[in-house]
Design a protein around this motif. Structure first.
Motif, PDB file in Angstrom:
ATOM      1  N   ASP A 267       0.835  -1.203   0.000  1.00 27.07           N
ATOM      2  CA  ASP A 267       0.000   0.000   0.000  1.00 27.07           C
ATOM      3  C   ASP A 267       0.869   1.252   0.000  1.00 27.07           C
ATOM      4  O   ASP A 267       0.615   2.214  -0.730  1.00 27.07           O
ATOM      5  N   PHE A 268       1.926   1.227   0.818  1.00 25.93           N
ATOM      6  CA  PHE A 268       2.838   2.383   0.877  1.00 25.93           C
ATOM      7  C   PHE A 268       3.547   2.575  -0.462  1.00 25.93           C
ATOM      8  O   PHE A 268       3.713   3.705  -0.944  1.00 25.93           O
ATOM      9  N   GLU A 269       3.945   1.456  -1.087  1.00 30.27           N
ATOM     10  CA  GLU A 269       4.647   1.553  -2.366  1.00 30.27           C
ATOM     11  C   GLU A 269       3.737   2.145  -3.441  1.00 30.27           C
ATOM     12  O   GLU A 269       4.166   2.999  -4.235  1.00 30.27           O
ATOM     13  N   GLN A 270       2.471   1.712  -3.452  1.00 27.38           N
ATOM     14  CA  GLN A 270       1.522   2.266  -4.416  1.00 27.38           C
ATOM     15  C   GLN A 270       1.355   3.766  -4.224  1.00 27.38           C
ATOM     16  O   GLN A 270       1.345   4.536  -5.188  1.00 27.38           O
ATOM     17  N   ARG A 271       1.230   4.188  -2.961  1.00 22.59           N
ATOM     18  CA  ARG A 271       1.045   5.617  -2.675  1.00 22.59           C
ATOM     19  C   ARG A 271       2.284   6.413  -3.088  1.00 22.59           C
ATOM     20  O   ARG A 271       2.177   7.524  -3.610  1.00 22.59           O
ATOM     21  N   ALA A 272       3.458   5.839  -2.856  1.00 24.57           N
ATOM     22  CA  ALA A 272       4.698   6.523  -3.246  1.00 24.57           C
ATOM     23  C   ALA A 272       4.785   6.664  -4.762  1.00 24.57           C
ATOM     24  O   ALA A 272       5.198   7.709  -5.282  1.00 24.57           O
ATOM     25  N   LEU A 273       4.386   5.618  -5.482  1.00 22.14           N
ATOM     26  CA  LEU A 273       4.404   5.670  -6.941  1.00 22.14           C
ATOM     27  C   LEU A 273       3.447   6.745  -7.457  1.00 22.14           C
ATOM     28  O   LEU A 273       3.800   7.544  -8.339  1.00 22.14           O
ATOM     29  N   ARG A 274       2.226   6.758  -6.899  1.00 23.91           N
ATOM     30  CA  ARG A 274       1.237   7.756  -7.342  1.00 23.91           C
ATOM     31  C   ARG A 274       1.716   9.174  -7.022  1.00 23.91           C
ATOM     32  O   ARG A 274       1.533  10.100  -7.814  1.00 23.91           O
ATOM     33  N   TRP A 275       2.310   9.336  -5.847  1.00 27.06           N
ATOM     34  CA  TRP A 275       2.816  10.655  -5.442  1.00 27.06           C
ATOM     35  C   TRP A 275       3.896  11.135  -6.412  1.00 27.06           C
ATOM     36  O   TRP A 275       3.876  12.280  -6.871  1.00 27.06           O
ATOM     37  N   ALA A 276       4.840  10.246  -6.742  1.00 27.13           N
ATOM     38  CA  ALA A 276       5.937  10.623  -7.641  1.00 27.13           C
ATOM     39  C   ALA A 276       5.418  10.909  -9.046  1.00 27.13           C
ATOM     40  O   ALA A 276       5.873  11.854  -9.713  1.00 27.13           O
ATOM     41  N   LEU A 277       4.456  10.124  -9.504  1.00 29.27           N
ATOM     42  CA  LEU A 277       3.886  10.341 -10.834  1.00 29.27           C
ATOM     43  C   LEU A 277       3.153  11.670 -10.899  1.00 29.27           C
ATOM     44  O   LEU A 277       3.277  12.423 -11.869  1.00 29.27           O
ATOM     45  N   SER A 280       5.607  14.587 -10.795  1.00 29.53           N
ATOM     46  CA  SER A 280       6.375  14.733 -12.034  1.00 29.53           C
ATOM     47  C   SER A 280       5.489  15.022 -13.240  1.00 29.53           C
ATOM     48  O   SER A 280       5.975  15.061 -14.370  1.00 29.53           O
ATOM     49  N   GLY A 281       4.196  15.198 -12.997  1.00 29.35           N
ATOM     50  CA  GLY A 281       3.291  15.406 -14.119  1.00 29.35           C
ATOM     51  C   GLY A 281       3.149  14.161 -14.975  1.00 29.35           C
ATOM     52  O   GLY A 281       2.921  14.239 -16.174  1.00 29.35           O
ATOM     53  N   TYR A 282       3.283  12.990 -14.336  1.00 32.64           N
ATOM     54  CA  TYR A 282       3.182  11.683 -14.985  1.00 32.64           C
ATOM     55  C   TYR A 282       4.295  11.473 -16.014  1.00 32.64           C
ATOM     56  O   TYR A 282       4.127  10.706 -16.965  1.00 32.64           O
ATOM     57  N   ASN A 283       5.425  12.152 -15.811  1.00 38.92           N
ATOM     58  CA  ASN A 283       6.630  11.899 -16.598  1.00 38.92           C
ATOM     59  C   ASN A 283       7.390  10.769 -15.908  1.00 38.92           C
ATOM     60  O   ASN A 283       7.928  10.943 -14.809  1.00 38.92           O
ATOM     61  N   GLN A 284       7.453   9.613 -16.563  1.00 38.26           N
ATOM     62  CA  GLN A 284       8.007   8.431 -15.905  1.00 38.26           C
ATOM     63  C   GLN A 284       9.502   8.564 -15.611  1.00 38.26           C
ATOM     64  O   GLN A 284       9.982   8.069 -14.591  1.00 38.26           O
ATOM     65  N   THR A 285      10.224   9.236 -16.479  1.00 40.03           N
ATOM     66  CA  THR A 285      11.661   9.422 -16.244  1.00 40.03           C
ATOM     67  C   THR A 285      11.889  10.259 -14.989  1.00 40.03           C
ATOM     68  O   THR A 285      12.723   9.924 -14.133  1.00 40.03           O
ATOM     69  N   LYS A 286      11.140  11.371 -14.871  1.00 40.41           N
ATOM     70  CA  LYS A 286      11.269  12.225 -13.693  1.00 40.41           C
ATOM     71  C   LYS A 286      10.779  11.511 -12.437  1.00 40.41           C
ATOM     72  O   LYS A 286      11.381  11.647 -11.359  1.00 40.41           O
ATOM     73  N   ALA A 287       9.692  10.754 -12.560  1.00 36.10           N
ATOM     74  CA  ALA A 287       9.173  10.017 -11.406  1.00 36.10           C
ATOM     75  C   ALA A 287      10.185   9.009 -10.897  1.00 36.10           C
ATOM     76  O   ALA A 287      10.366   8.833  -9.688  1.00 36.10           O
ATOM     77  N   LEU A 307      -1.025   0.612 -12.803  1.00 36.52           N
ATOM     78  CA  LEU A 307      -0.960   2.055 -13.046  1.00 36.52           C
ATOM     79  C   LEU A 307      -0.695   2.401 -14.504  1.00 36.52           C
ATOM     80  O   LEU A 307      -0.717   3.569 -14.880  1.00 36.52           O
ATOM     81  N   ILE A 308      -0.455   1.374 -15.321  1.00 36.59           N
ATOM     82  CA  ILE A 308      -0.325   1.571 -16.778  1.00 36.59           C
ATOM     83  C   ILE A 308      -1.026   0.417 -17.474  1.00 36.59           C
ATOM     84  O   ILE A 308      -1.305  -0.604 -16.876  1.00 36.59           O
TER      85      ILE A 308
END
Length: 308
Positions: A267-277, A280-287, A307-308
């Motif tokens: 759950d924490f990993e999912q939230r971290a991924l969503r937060w980073a995305l 970063s404006g959903y820019n995967q390289t920046k995330a 998420l994709i």
């Protein structure tokens, strides 16, 4: 209908296929998930789109009133019936009838509805004339009807007639990646497209469980639109029901006698991924850079959590 998640893409595909037939559809989903939008979309994409789309909520209607709404009545059929009235089936002739909250239909009325579905004919209350109709039926339920069948609260034969093609609408908490899109949609709807959520505020909105689903999200966004004077929405400006629920959820982990560590970490990993995305404006390289991950690793984790 708003959403790019895999779950919503599946719904869109089902709608396009189902719309071309006249088969009865049963839409299952919690309150506020947008079952009426799905029903309307099926009608609008069907060959019946230029015919009536008639809706009736069966929630908490007593037997006599429900049957009057469905089948209509003749003049003098009962006290207060001062003139003839058409029911929803008659009004929807040639088009689509959407019956919402069918799980609330009394058992005594279910057999009459079953007969209409089977025979495509009915009689108005107090009448003797058999009226034939050509109606495409779409039903919706906020609970699993088969569980009601097992409890003896819903007729099994009616259940199978209604669920020729079932469509299940996921709750908002199962498609959190759609929340930013929905927020943007509602900001536009309420005339404040310039409002921007800080990354922390958006993360809080995404992390919330949304028991009232999309309907609750719409109401919250409207409240934010009314109460926000500037153009930035901070986490502190969010309603306490959101920020308080998130803090309570985190604190409650440590109040339990046992915890599922894998589930908590996931759950924490999912939230971290969503937060980073989101950050970063959903820019995967920046995330990936924000999370100190390789881009390939980020994509693997995004696929893992849908998420994709």
């Amino acid at each position: 209908m708003v959403g790019k998640s895999k779950a919503m893409q599946n719904i869109y595909s089902q709608i396009e296929i189902v719309a071309q037939s006249d088969a009865t559809v049963l839409i299952i989903g919690e309150s506020g998930t947008g079952k009426d939008l799905v029903a309307n979309a099926i009608h609008q994409l069907s060959p019946r789109k230029n015919k009536p789309f008639v809706k009736l909520s069966c929630a908490s209607l007593p037997e006599t009133l429900l049957e009057t709404e469905l089948f209509g009545h003749e003049k003098g059929a009962f006290t207060g019936a001062i003139k003839e009235r058409k029911g929803k089936f008659e009004c929807a002739n040639g088009g689509t009838l959407f019956l919402d909250d069918v799980d609330d239909i009394p058992l005594s009325s279910q057999v009459k509805l079953l007969n209409v579905i089977q025979e495509k004919r009915f009689e108005r209350i107090g009448g003797n004339e058999s009226i034939k109709v050509d109606v495409r039926l779409i039903c919706a339920s906020k609970v699993d009807l088969f569980n009601l069948v097992k409890l003896g609260k819903f007729r099994e034969d009616l259940y199978y007639r209604m669920s020729v093609i079932p469509i299940k609408i996921p709750p908002l908490r199962e498609r959190r990646e759609d929340i930013p899109l929905l927020i943007e949609h509602f900001l536009n709807k309420f005339g404040r497209p310039e409002l921007k959520f800080t990354p922390e505020a958006m993360e809080a909105m995404i992390a919330y469980e949304w028991p009232g689903n999309v309907r609750q999200l719409e109401n919250i966004v409207q409240r934010i639109v009314v109460l926000t004077k500037g153009n930035v929405v901070t986490r502190e400006a969010l309603p306490s029901e959101i920020t308080g629920a998130i803090r309570s959820g985190i604190d409650n982990i440590w109040n339990k006698e046992k915890i599922d560590l894998e589930k908590v970490l996931a759950d924490f990993e999912q939230r971290a991924l969503r937060w980073a995305l989101e950050k970063s404006g959903y820019n995967q390289t920046k995330a990936a850079e924000i999370l100190n991950l390789k881009r390939t690793t980020l994509r693997e984790k995004m696929k893992k959590y849908g998420l994709i």
